[in-house]
Each structure stands twice: as C-alpha cells, then as structure tokens.
Design an enzyme around this catalytic site. Structure first.
Site, PDB file in Angstrom:
ATOM      1  N   ASP A   8      -1.359 -12.342 -18.834  1.00 59.28           N
ATOM      2  CA  ASP A   8      -1.626 -12.357 -20.297  1.00 59.28           C
ATOM      3  C   ASP A   8      -1.132 -11.117 -21.050  1.00 59.28           C
ATOM      4  OD1 ASP A   8      -2.924 -14.596 -19.398  1.00 59.28           O
ATOM      5  OD2 ASP A   8      -4.879 -14.117 -20.250  1.00 59.28           O
ATOM      6  N   ASP A  46      -2.227 -16.960 -22.067  1.00 60.91           N
ATOM      7  CA  ASP A  46      -3.388 -17.538 -22.738  1.00 60.91           C
ATOM      8  C   ASP A  46      -2.841 -18.356 -23.915  1.00 60.91           C
ATOM      9  OD1 ASP A  46      -6.216 -17.491 -22.410  1.00 60.91           O
ATOM     10  OD2 ASP A  46      -6.466 -16.140 -24.117  1.00 60.91           O
ATOM     11  N   HIS A  48      -4.222 -21.068 -26.559  1.00 55.04           N
ATOM     12  CA  HIS A  48      -5.341 -21.843 -27.095  1.00 55.04           C
ATOM     13  C   HIS A  48      -4.948 -22.700 -28.298  1.00 55.04           C
ATOM     14  CE1 HIS A  48      -8.103 -19.598 -24.607  1.00 55.04           C
ATOM     15  NE2 HIS A  48      -7.901 -18.457 -25.227  1.00 55.04           N
ATOM     16  N   HIS A  81      -7.521 -15.867 -31.067  1.00 50.78           N
ATOM     17  CA  HIS A  81      -6.444 -15.131 -30.404  1.00 50.78           C
ATOM     18  C   HIS A  81      -5.561 -16.103 -29.624  1.00 50.78           C
ATOM     19  CE1 HIS A  81      -9.459 -15.636 -27.257  1.00 50.78           C
ATOM     20  NE2 HIS A  81      -8.447 -15.605 -26.400  1.00 50.78           N
ATOM     21  N   LYS A 106      -2.748 -21.439 -19.858  1.00 51.40           N
ATOM     22  CA  LYS A 106      -4.169 -21.741 -19.623  1.00 51.40           C
ATOM     23  C   LYS A 106      -4.922 -21.658 -20.931  1.00 51.40           C
ATOM     24  CE  LYS A 106      -5.006 -16.936 -18.482  1.00 51.40           C
ATOM     25  NZ  LYS A 106      -6.012 -16.611 -19.491  1.00 51.40           N
ATOM     26  N   CYS A 151      -9.319 -11.540 -17.630  1.00 48.79           N
ATOM     27  CA  CYS A 151      -8.359 -12.445 -16.997  1.00 48.79           C
ATOM     28  C   CYS A 151      -7.764 -11.896 -15.705  1.00 48.79           C
ATOM     29  CB  CYS A 151      -7.302 -12.861 -18.007  1.00 48.79           C
ATOM     30  SG  CYS A 151      -8.050 -13.920 -19.288  1.00 48.79           S
TER      31      CYS A 151
HETATM   32  C1  VGL Z   1      -8.734 -12.820 -22.183  1.00 46.62           C
HETATM   33  C2  VGL Z   1     -10.659 -12.907 -23.427  1.00 46.62           C
HETATM   34  C3  VGL Z   1     -10.309 -14.143 -23.924  1.00 46.62           C
HETATM   35  C4  VGL Z   1      -7.867 -12.048 -21.230  1.00 46.62           C
HETATM   36  C5  VGL Z   1      -8.378 -14.060 -22.664  1.00 46.62           C
HETATM   37  O1  VGL Z   1      -6.646 -12.324 -21.158  1.00 46.62           O
HETATM   38  O2  VGL Z   1      -8.402 -11.153 -20.542  1.00 46.62           O
HETATM   39  N1  VGL Z   1      -9.884 -12.262 -22.569  1.00 46.62           N
HETATM   40  N2  VGL Z   1      -9.163 -14.718 -23.531  1.00 46.62           N
HETATM   41 ZN    ZN Z   2      -8.454 -16.458 -24.520  1.00 46.50          ZN
END
Ligand code: VGL
Ligand code: ZN
Length: 203
Positions: A8, A46, A48, A81, A106, A151
């Site tokens: 990420d 990530d 979403h 995010h 993901k 993550c």
């Molecule tokens: C993450 C919070 C929400 C991460 C992803 O990549 O660590 N943290 N989504």
């Molecule tokens: Zn996230």
C-alpha cells in the site's frame, strides 16, 4: 525462493494524503534499493469504492478513528482514502515500479475492510496472493510499506498463517500508531515471524 511485498505505498498514506502515515515518505530510498535484491517483487493496493463502510463518512454521527462493529468485527472508522481511480489511490511517483510483477488489489467489498494483502479482515475471501506466490515457488516473504501497524502487520500475519516464512523490514515501514506497532511486532514474533532491518538485506 523469496519475494518482496510492497504494501500500500499509495499517495493517501503519504504526507499530504487523506490518511497520511507520519514520516511515511522516509521509506522510499530503502524500499527502492531493497527491490534490487529480489527476483520477485509484488505490490498491494488499497482500492475502495467511494461508499466503503470503513469510512467514517458512511456512519452519520460517528467520528474518524472511532471504533464501531462491522460484520461482527471491530472496525476503526477511517477518513475516506484510496478511493478507486482517484489520485490518492495511485502509487507514489517516488516508488520504483518497474520491478513489480503483479499488483493485488484489496478492500473492494464495501461491507468489510481488508488490511491484509491475502484476505479481507473476516478471512472470507482470498485475493489469490498466497496461491500466486506458491505458484512462483516462494517460501519466504519480506514485507515493507504502509502502514506498519495495519496492512503490513496483517499481511505478515496472514503470510505466516499461509505457511510462508515472514520477515517484516522494520526500517522500510512506518506506523500510524507507535504503541500499536509495538504490540504488532510482539504478536508477529510469537507467531514465528521475524523483524529485520534493511541493512541485513542490502549489502
Ligand atoms: C490501511 C487503514 C485503512 C493500510 C488501509 O494500508 O495500512 N490502513 N486502510
Ligand atoms: Zn483502507
């Protein structure tokens, strides 16, 4: 066979981003140098939908960083995010991407969060990453990226659970919460994981 997982490393987790990890940008020189030591480099992203239920914006009356229950699991409510297709969801321009063979996305299911690159938080659905790595003959995974206490940690935990040896490269990660990361490291060590520094890999 070993693989490097870049977890990420996206604009929203970097300074100026929607869910900026403090000092997240300090990892670039190490993350880019580390890639040269590996035959296989894989990234996670990530990714979403705008209505993801991990976003505080989907819970009227709730504050960012409040914890609620989602699908029977505790869920931190995050700022919006890494929304699909936005600049914040893109990999940083400072990240070397030429060596990345595959990208595993993901967090697409709006009903459940997905910290690990292997499974959602309820272990309901696989991303295919474990089978992909096994198909390449990988037995050891090395993890870096953001955030160390979310993550990166959950990906390392699932890697162990999937039977890989797992090495978290501590100086090539940064955490959202230092105390949370201390607990995460203890937990990984208890599950047979390893915490290493990048100089152990970069000659
Ligand atoms: C993450 C919070 C929400 C991460 C992803 O990549 O660590 N943290 N989504
Ligand atoms: Zn996230």
């Amino acid at each position: 066979m070993k693989a490097l997982l870049l977890i990420d490393i996206q604009n929203d987790f970097l300074p100026g981003g929607a869910l900026a990890v403090p000092e997240g940008d300090t990892i670039f020189p190490l993350v880019n140098a580390l890639q040269q030591q590996f035959e296989l480099v894989v990234a996670t992203q990530d990714w979403h939908p705008a209505n993801h239920n991990s976003f505080a914006s989907q819970h009227p009356g709730k504050q960012v960083y409040e914890v609620v229950e989602l699908q029977g699991l505790p869920q931190v409510l995050w700022p919006d995010h890494c929304v699909q297709g936005t600049a914040g969801a893109r990999f940083s321009e400072d990240l070397e991407l030429n060596k990345v063979e595959a990208i595993f996305r993901k967090g697409m299911n709006p009903e459940i969060d997905s910290y690990s690159g292997f499974y959602d938080n309820g272990h309901l659905k696989s991303t295919g990453l474990a089978d992909y790595l096994r198909g390449k003959g990988v037995t050891e995974v090395y993890l870096c990226g953001l955030a160390a206490d979310y993550c990166v940690y959950f990906s390392a935990k699932d890697a162990l659970r999937e039977g890989f040896r797992a090495y978290l490269i501590e100086d090539a990660t940064q955490a959202i919460d230092a105390a949370g990361f201390e607990k995460a490291k203890t937990d990984l060590l208890q599950h047979g994981g390893h915490i290493i520094q990048s100089h152990e890999l970069i000659r």
